[in-house]
Motif scaffolding. Structure first.
Motif, PDB file in Angstrom:
ATOM      1  N   LEU A 172       0.833  -1.206   0.000  1.00  0.00           N
ATOM      2  CA  LEU A 172       0.000   0.000   0.000  1.00  0.00           C
ATOM      3  C   LEU A 172       0.864   1.251   0.000  1.00  0.00           C
ATOM      4  CD1 LEU A 172      -2.786   1.477   0.451  1.00  0.00           C
ATOM      5  CD2 LEU A 172      -2.353   1.217   2.902  1.00  0.00           C
ATOM      6  N   VAL A 173       1.833   1.302   0.901  1.00  0.00           N
ATOM      7  CA  VAL A 173       2.703   2.479   1.017  1.00  0.00           C
ATOM      8  C   VAL A 173       3.531   2.650  -0.256  1.00  0.00           C
ATOM      9  CG1 VAL A 173       4.649   3.474   2.289  1.00  0.00           C
ATOM     10  CG2 VAL A 173       2.742   2.417   3.534  1.00  0.00           C
ATOM     11  N   ASN A 174       4.040   1.568  -0.804  1.00  0.00           N
ATOM     12  CA  ASN A 174       4.824   1.661  -2.041  1.00  0.00           C
ATOM     13  C   ASN A 174       3.964   2.098  -3.227  1.00  0.00           C
ATOM     14  OD1 ASN A 174       7.430   1.018  -1.073  1.00  0.00           O
ATOM     15  ND2 ASN A 174       6.910  -1.145  -0.996  1.00  0.00           N
ATOM     16  N   ALA A 175       2.674   1.716  -3.214  1.00  0.00           N
ATOM     17  CA  ALA A 175       1.771   2.146  -4.288  1.00  0.00           C
ATOM     18  C   ALA A 175       1.484   3.639  -4.198  1.00  0.00           C
ATOM     19  CB  ALA A 175       0.474   1.344  -4.236  1.00  0.00           C
ATOM     20  N   ILE A 176       1.370   4.163  -2.958  1.00  0.00           N
ATOM     21  CA  ILE A 176       1.185   5.607  -2.774  1.00  0.00           C
ATOM     22  C   ILE A 176       2.430   6.348  -3.255  1.00  0.00           C
ATOM     23  CG2 ILE A 176       0.848   7.461  -1.088  1.00  0.00           C
ATOM     24  CD1 ILE A 176      -0.719   5.440   0.646  1.00  0.00           C
ATOM     25  N   ASP A 177       3.602   5.804  -2.913  1.00  0.00           N
ATOM     26  CA  ASP A 177       4.856   6.439  -3.298  1.00  0.00           C
ATOM     27  C   ASP A 177       5.067   6.363  -4.811  1.00  0.00           C
ATOM     28  OD1 ASP A 177       7.157   7.829  -2.243  1.00  0.00           O
ATOM     29  OD2 ASP A 177       8.355   6.110  -2.892  1.00  0.00           O
ATOM     30  N   ALA A 178       4.694   5.219  -5.406  1.00  0.00           N
ATOM     31  CA  ALA A 178       4.878   5.040  -6.853  1.00  0.00           C
ATOM     32  C   ALA A 178       4.110   6.089  -7.641  1.00  0.00           C
ATOM     33  CB  ALA A 178       4.438   3.641  -7.267  1.00  0.00           C
ATOM     34  N   ALA A 179       2.930   6.453  -7.148  1.00  0.00           N
ATOM     35  CA  ALA A 179       2.094   7.426  -7.852  1.00  0.00           C
ATOM     36  C   ALA A 179       2.777   8.790  -7.936  1.00  0.00           C
ATOM     37  CB  ALA A 179       0.739   7.553  -7.166  1.00  0.00           C
ATOM     38  N   SER A 180       3.590   9.119  -6.922  1.00  0.00           N
ATOM     39  CA  SER A 180       4.246  10.430  -6.906  1.00  0.00           C
ATOM     40  C   SER A 180       5.367  10.519  -7.938  1.00  0.00           C
ATOM     41  CB  SER A 180       4.816  10.715  -5.510  1.00  0.00           C
ATOM     42  OG  SER A 180       5.913   9.852  -5.240  1.00  0.00           O
ATOM     43  N   HIS A 181       5.834   9.357  -8.419  1.00  0.00           N
ATOM     44  CA  HIS A 181       6.908   9.337  -9.417  1.00  0.00           C
ATOM     45  C   HIS A 181       6.382   9.085 -10.824  1.00  0.00           C
ATOM     46  CE1 HIS A 181       9.596   9.388  -6.007  1.00  0.00           C
ATOM     47  NE2 HIS A 181       9.089   8.269  -5.541  1.00  0.00           N
ATOM     48  N   ASP A 182       5.055   8.993 -10.962  1.00  0.00           N
ATOM     49  CA  ASP A 182       4.437   8.726 -12.256  1.00  0.00           C
ATOM     50  C   ASP A 182       4.230  10.049 -12.994  1.00  0.00           C
ATOM     51  OD1 ASP A 182       2.771   8.094 -14.410  1.00  0.00           O
ATOM     52  OD2 ASP A 182       1.722   6.524 -13.294  1.00  0.00           O
TER      53      ASP A 182
END
Length: 537
Positions: free
Chosen positions: A311-321
């Motif tokens: 979950l946390v990595n998915a939130i973080d991944a969105a910020s780099h998209d």
């Protein structure tokens, strides 16, 4: 007409499907637009039922029993309790309190069975009560000398309490150092891959709760009382439980169908890879199918039962998209560190279909089979000489799990490991050969010639573990709760070793909060923290 509130639920396990049904039941789809995203093609998470050549495997074993009456009523609504004897009840002359007007398991599949619980410990080629107790059987199996040593060790623990800074001290305080070293130390290390001295006492408080030698003795005396009530008996010691005719997955497959019929949308093969946020709220999720196609889904509310780490990595991944909103901020580095440090224990089950067991039924409990099989649902292998942690005898969970229940025995060997380690990476043939060799050494079967069929099943992130960065979990909870429209539910969603009923209760609380507009999520996180609520598997 009031506009519907949209809800995205991540995960089609017990927590996710409970949340979906709580929204759409009784016409709720008129108010809520509910979408469930499930990464696989199956429902129930680790509560699913695996089907193989006409036989069914229960991943990890799931007794349907709860001290929460909401959950018991919920289950009974999905699968009504049996009103007539099951196949083995009839054949063995076994009695249960039948539900007036309930379905007949011999003529319909949509039924919940009532089952007797029998679980024992296998140690040094002898059987002991599970949980371990000061019974005549224990004294006989241990012998006089060992019994005396264990007894004095236990007495010492009653008067000299250790600080409960670890799971090791937690067990010693309740059972004494000798019984701890015999039955808990090696088994716990087998289960978690860590010595109990390295594991938080929180795990014991959650899973073993009030259970101790004293608790076992108190329960024995309570059983003599005609006024015994369900709530008075430690949950670990219950002797009867409910069980779906075709295994736990049957219940969740039924719930999933009900959700769709009531208006929910269920999407399978949908792995959530990004969670986009802005101004302290979750805006959307991006899910990916196995062919690589990505889809973005916006909603008002989000309920997540995916592992906290993911979950946390998915939130973080969105910020780099590059396609994400500029306002989608990265996750603070310290929060990412805590999430990525949360440990799990993974799980492999090897199912072996055998002609018969070498183990004899030496109890007075009648069983099917020729010769009659042992009566156990589970056999805990607390002997450190074996890698297998537990055996399931599927015939005893439900006779309908086994295609030929009279003339074959369907055994599940449960192994605890880490994804990617040597055991995990074994081929099916290697894992099966290893399992057969262990059952042969244990004298459960005579050898490979007794094995008719096999199946290996691997389960990722089966057990959230209580070490490494788990001690900082409260900081991560505070961060995740800062998103007002994000609710974390379920075993992996909260990184808590919950039973199925606890996972369901977290979902029920989350849905109630959304419906009422309650902003505090304390009630969602506090499920399974009250000592009297716990249950031991």
């Amino acid at each position: 007409m009031t506009q519907k509130q949209s809800v995205v639920i991540i995960g089609g396990g017990p927590a996710g499907l409970t949340a979906a049904w709580e929204f759409v039941n009784n016409g709720g789809s008129d108010t809520y637009d509910v979408t469930v995203l499930e990464e696989t093609q199956e429902f129930g998470g680790i509560s699913r039922t695996v089907k193989h050549n006409g036989n069914r495997m229960d991943i990890g074993g799931h007794r349907f029993f709860s001290k929460d009456d909401r959950i018991m009523d919920w289950w009974k609504d999905v699968l009504p309790l049996q009103g007539a004897p099951s196949y083995d009840d009839k054949k063995l002359g076994r009695e249960h309190d039948m539900e007036p007007g309930g379905p007949d398991p011999e003529t319909t599949d949509q039924v919940m069975l009532k089952r007797h619980r029998v679980s024992r410990i296998y140690w040094n080629r002898r059987f002991f009560d599970y949980p371990i107790s000061l019974s005549a059987n224990t004294f006989k199996a241990m012998g006089f000398k060992l019994t005396m040593v264990a007894g004095f060790s236990y007495l010492k623990s009653m008067f000299h309490k250790l600080p409960e800074t670890s799971l090791e001290n937690f067990y010693i305080n309740r059972f004494g150092r000798k019984l701890y070293s015999m039955f808990f130390e090696g088994y716990t290390e087998k289960l978690w891959g860590r010595h109990p001295s390295q594991i938080s006492a929180d795990w014991g408080a959650q899973r073993v709760k009030g259970l101790s030698i004293l608790g076992v003795l108190k329960n024995a005396f309570r059983k003599l009382s005609p006024k015994k009530r369900k709530g008075e008996v430690e949950t670990s010691l219950i002797e009867e439980f409910w069980y779906p005719k075709l295994g736990p997955g049957q219940l969740w497959e039924t719930v999933e169908r009900r959700c769709i019929d009531a208006g929910a949308t269920v999407i399978t093969d949908a792995k959530v890879v990004e969670i986009r946020q802005a101004q302290g709220r979750i805006e959307s999720v991006v899910y990916e199918s196995s062919d690589g196609k990505r889809t973005e889904l916006h909603a008002d509310q989000f309920i997540s039962s995916m592992p906290v780490k993911d979950l946390v990595n998915a939130i973080d991944a969105a910020s780099h998209d590059d396609d994400a909103e500029a306002s989608s901020a990265p996750v603070p580095q310290d929060m990412t560190h805590i999430a990525n440090g949360l440990p799990y224990r993974d799980f492999v089950t090897v199912g072996l279909l055998v002609k018969h067991m070498r183990l004899k039924n030496t109890t007075d409990i009648p069983t099917l089979g020729n010769p009659p099989i042992v009566p156990d649902c589970w056999i805990y292998v607390q002997d450190p000489g074996y890698k297998v942690g537990r055996l399931q005898i599927f015939n005893n969970w439900s006779p309908y799990l086994v295609k030929d229940v009279d003339d074959t025995v369907w055994i599940g060997l449960e192994y605890f490991c880490n994804e990617g380690d040597d055991f995990w990476n074994m081929t099916d043939a290697e894992a099966t050969k290893f399992a057969i060799s262990e059952l042969t050494r244990m004298r459960v079967i005579n050898g490979p010639q007794d094995v008719l069929d096999s199946h290996r099943e691997r389960v990722k992130k089966a057990y959230p573990a209580y070490f490494d960065t788990y001690a900082q979990m409260s900081e991560l909870v505070e961060y995740l709760d800062s998103f007002g429209n994000l609710y974390c539910v379920g075993r992996n969603g909260q990184h808590r070793y919950n039973n199925m009923d606890h996972s369901m209760a977290t979902a029920i609380e989350a849905v109630a909060n959304i419906k009422s507009g309650k902003t505090s999520k304390q009630n969602v996180w506090s499920v399974n923290t009250d000592k009297s609520y716990h249950e031991q598997k």
